[in-house]
Motif scaffolding. Structure first.
Motif, PDB file in Angstrom:
ATOM      1  N   GLU A 328       0.743  -0.452  -0.178  1.00 56.57           N
ATOM      2  CA  GLU A 328      -0.002  -0.209   0.106  1.00 56.57           C
ATOM      3  C   GLU A 328       1.198   1.468  -0.168  1.00 56.57           C
ATOM      4  OE1 GLU A 328      -0.257  -1.264   3.879  1.00 56.57           O
ATOM      5  OE2 GLU A 328      -0.469  -2.243   2.600  1.00 56.57           O
ATOM      6  N   ASP A 329       2.278   1.235   0.171  1.00 54.83           N
ATOM      7  CA  ASP A 329       3.117   2.495   0.070  1.00 54.83           C
ATOM      8  C   ASP A 329       3.869   2.268  -1.012  1.00 54.83           C
ATOM      9  OD1 ASP A 329       2.625   2.571   3.161  1.00 54.83           O
ATOM     10  OD2 ASP A 329       3.726   1.685   3.872  1.00 54.83           O
ATOM     11  N   VAL A 330       3.605   1.715  -2.148  1.00 52.32           N
ATOM     12  CA  VAL A 330       4.471   1.496  -3.084  1.00 52.32           C
ATOM     13  C   VAL A 330       3.728   2.938  -4.083  1.00 52.32           C
ATOM     14  CG1 VAL A 330       4.408   1.077  -5.395  1.00 52.32           C
ATOM     15  CG2 VAL A 330       4.695  -0.641  -3.418  1.00 52.32           C
ATOM     16  N   PRO A 331       2.259   3.645  -4.094  1.00 51.99           N
ATOM     17  CA  PRO A 331       2.052   5.019  -4.221  1.00 51.99           C
ATOM     18  C   PRO A 331       3.043   6.048  -4.025  1.00 51.99           C
ATOM     19  CG  PRO A 331       0.588   3.705  -4.486  1.00 51.99           C
ATOM     20  CD  PRO A 331       1.442   2.890  -3.617  1.00 51.99           C
ATOM     21  N   GLN A 332       3.400   5.779  -2.868  1.00 50.76           N
ATOM     22  CA  GLN A 332       4.053   6.723  -2.596  1.00 50.76           C
ATOM     23  C   GLN A 332       5.418   7.176  -2.000  1.00 50.76           C
ATOM     24  OE1 GLN A 332       2.398   9.167  -0.612  1.00 50.76           O
ATOM     25  NE2 GLN A 332       4.090  10.326   0.314  1.00 50.76           N
ATOM     26  N   VAL A 333       5.937   5.593  -2.843  1.00 47.54           N
ATOM     27  CA  VAL A 333       7.093   5.508  -2.702  1.00 47.54           C
ATOM     28  C   VAL A 333       7.595   6.392  -4.619  1.00 47.54           C
ATOM     29  CG1 VAL A 333       9.554   4.142  -3.328  1.00 47.54           C
ATOM     30  CG2 VAL A 333       7.360   3.743  -1.032  1.00 47.54           C
ATOM     31  N   ILE A 334       6.844   5.385  -5.270  1.00 48.29           N
ATOM     32  CA  ILE A 334       7.071   5.944  -6.452  1.00 48.29           C
ATOM     33  C   ILE A 334       7.123   7.635  -6.637  1.00 48.29           C
ATOM     34  CG2 ILE A 334       5.820   5.842  -8.386  1.00 48.29           C
ATOM     35  CD1 ILE A 334       4.829   3.126  -7.939  1.00 48.29           C
ATOM     36  N   MET A 335       6.312   7.741  -5.846  1.00 42.08           N
ATOM     37  CA  MET A 335       5.775   9.967  -6.185  1.00 42.08           C
ATOM     38  C   MET A 335       7.095  10.534  -5.526  1.00 42.08           C
ATOM     39  SD  MET A 335       2.145  12.288  -4.730  1.00 42.08           S
ATOM     40  CE  MET A 335       3.169  11.048  -2.642  1.00 42.08           C
ATOM     41  N   ALA A 362      -1.988   7.850  -3.582  1.00 39.45           N
ATOM     42  CA  ALA A 362      -1.204   7.282  -2.525  1.00 39.45           C
ATOM     43  C   ALA A 362      -2.213   7.707  -1.344  1.00 39.45           C
ATOM     44  CB  ALA A 362       0.076   9.039  -2.839  1.00 39.45           C
ATOM     45  N   GLY A 363      -2.905   8.656  -1.347  1.00 41.52           N
ATOM     46  CA  GLY A 363      -3.940   9.015  -0.289  1.00 41.52           C
ATOM     47  C   GLY A 363      -4.820   7.885  -0.203  1.00 41.52           C
ATOM     48  N   GLU A 364      -5.121   7.118  -1.034  1.00 43.14           N
ATOM     49  CA  GLU A 364      -6.250   6.346  -1.193  1.00 43.14           C
ATOM     50  C   GLU A 364      -6.065   4.837  -0.886  1.00 43.14           C
ATOM     51  OE1 GLU A 364      -7.602   5.723  -5.802  1.00 43.14           O
ATOM     52  OE2 GLU A 364      -8.998   7.694  -5.679  1.00 43.14           O
ATOM     53  N   THR A 365      -4.374   5.089  -1.312  1.00 43.06           N
ATOM     54  CA  THR A 365      -3.976   3.580  -0.917  1.00 43.06           C
ATOM     55  C   THR A 365      -4.311   3.445   0.546  1.00 43.06           C
ATOM     56  OG1 THR A 365      -1.923   3.830  -1.644  1.00 43.06           O
ATOM     57  CG2 THR A 365      -3.546   2.860  -3.057  1.00 43.06           C
TER      58      THR A 365
END
Length: 379
Positions: A328-335, A362-365
């Motif tokens: 679930e933290d992958v979008p935050q890491v990508i960003m 990232a917020g949704e996940t």
């Protein structure tokens, strides 16, 4: 001789007696208790009974003949063209009626008759196709709820097209385990549209926000659907999304951030017209120039290339153990990686919009993960 005696008896018998006689004769025929020599006379007697002025007689015939295979086809068809209380008994049960008979009845019969056919123990794909084309919503729900109904993909599409705006039909479609993913995605859109048009919701939060929430919900539901389809449906779903204009940067970003690299690759193959092998080689190597070429061939904005390349690299690092992070933290890491490595792209057409979407993702996940932990703690 049997016809003559029967006709003479009918002249003085009451309607109840004639109904009982019709039931006895029909039962004897179905049970095989009438000899070959007696059969022509028995058939003739049944045909004569079709003209009896009392519906009791024809109802008695229908009840006895409905489950047997030995009744004359002419008698069965005549009963199917009687009033609904009689016709539905035969049309809904008789194994002696052919698909052609049933399709003809669907085309010419009443809604009640179509409902009886939709609820038969077994409904062939041909008959189901006729019902999908002609039956009203209530009878389509009956068909969809019937475990003995064989429904082809094209019939599912027609059901969704004709009655997808009706909640009961959408629910019945979604409950079918063999529903194609393309139809499920169409129903996602129809459900989102119905949600956005709810007067209560529009009055509560405003029309523009209702439309946006419905759109975002459809995006998420489509991504979830894409994560749970079998390999054989990937190409069909990709083509469906492309044809309906949904195979865009937002969907692809959700797909790759969610780790569905196979679907991402299939989408790029369809958009770019490159071979599957070539696309997967580019994704595996991660070379910047090749990635930009691929994005350009797929018709995606140049600003999306670094982001997609970074997202694929994150999942590659997770796969080989170079990175340890919750899914679930992958979008935050990508960003974070994109913001740190590609700051010079800020202001390039589309980049800021893509980053805003990634921030929302990232917020949704993160919220989804928090809800899941809360449910686990409450269990």
């Amino acid at each position: 001789m049997i016809v003559q005696r029967f006709v003479k008896w009918c002249e003085t018998a009451t309607s109840s007696q004639r109904a009982e006689g019709a039931a006895i004769l029909s039962r004897a025929l179905v049970d095989g208790r009438i000899t070959e020599e007696e059969r022509p006379g028995a058939d003739a007697a049944l045909i004569l009974l079709l003209d009896d002025p009392s519906p009791k007689v024809r109802h008695a015939m229908a009840m006895e003949l409905a489950d047997g295979r030995g009744a004359p086809r002419a008698v069965l068809r005549a009963l199917c063209e009687d009033n609904d209380s009689i016709a539905c008994i035969v049309a809904g049960r008789s194994p002696a009626l052919s698909d052609d008979d049933l399709i003809d009845l669907v085309a010419t019969g009443s809604n009640a008759l179509r409902g009886a056919i939709a609820g038969r123990r077994l409904v062939s794909t041909r008959v189901a196709a006729a019902l999908a084309e002609l039956a009203d919503a209530a009878n389509c729900v009956v068909l969809l709820a019937n475990p003995g109904a064989g429904i082809a993909g094209i019939s599912y599409r027609r059901l969704a097209e004709r009655h997808g705006d009706i909640a009961a039909v959408r629910g019945a479609l979604m409950a079918r385990s063999d529903l194609p993913s393309t139809v499920r995605q169409t129903l996602i859109l129809r459900t989102g549209q119905a949600l956005a048009e709810l007067p209560m919701l529009r009055n509560l939060i405003g029309g523009e926000r209702a439309d946006r929430l419905a759109f975002e919900a459809c995006e998420r539901a489509t991504a979830l659907l894409a994560d749970n389809i079998c390999e054989g449906e990937v190409a069909a779903l990709v083509e469906h999304l492309r044809a309906s204009g949904q195979l865009n940067v937002a969907f692809l970003l959700r797909t790759v951030c969610g780790g569905n690299i196979d679907l991402f690759a299939a989408a790029l193959v369809r958009l770019s017209a490159m071979s599957d092998r070539r696309v997967r080689t580019i994704l595996a190597d991660g070379r910047q120039s090749a990635f930009r070429t691929l994005m350009a061939a797929a018709g995606l904005p140049a600003a999306s290339a670094p982001l997609f390349r970074c997202a694929v690299a994150v999942w590659r690092d997770l796969a080989v153990g170079r990175l340890s992070v919750a899914v679930e933290d992958v979008p935050q890491v990508i960003m974070q990686r994109v913001a740190g490595s590609f700051a010079d792209l800020r202001g390039e057409t589309g980049f800021d919009e893509i980053m805003r979407f990634l921030h929302r993702l990232a917020g949704e996940t993160s919220r989804d993960a928090a809800r899941q932990r809360a449910r686990q703690l409450a269990a």
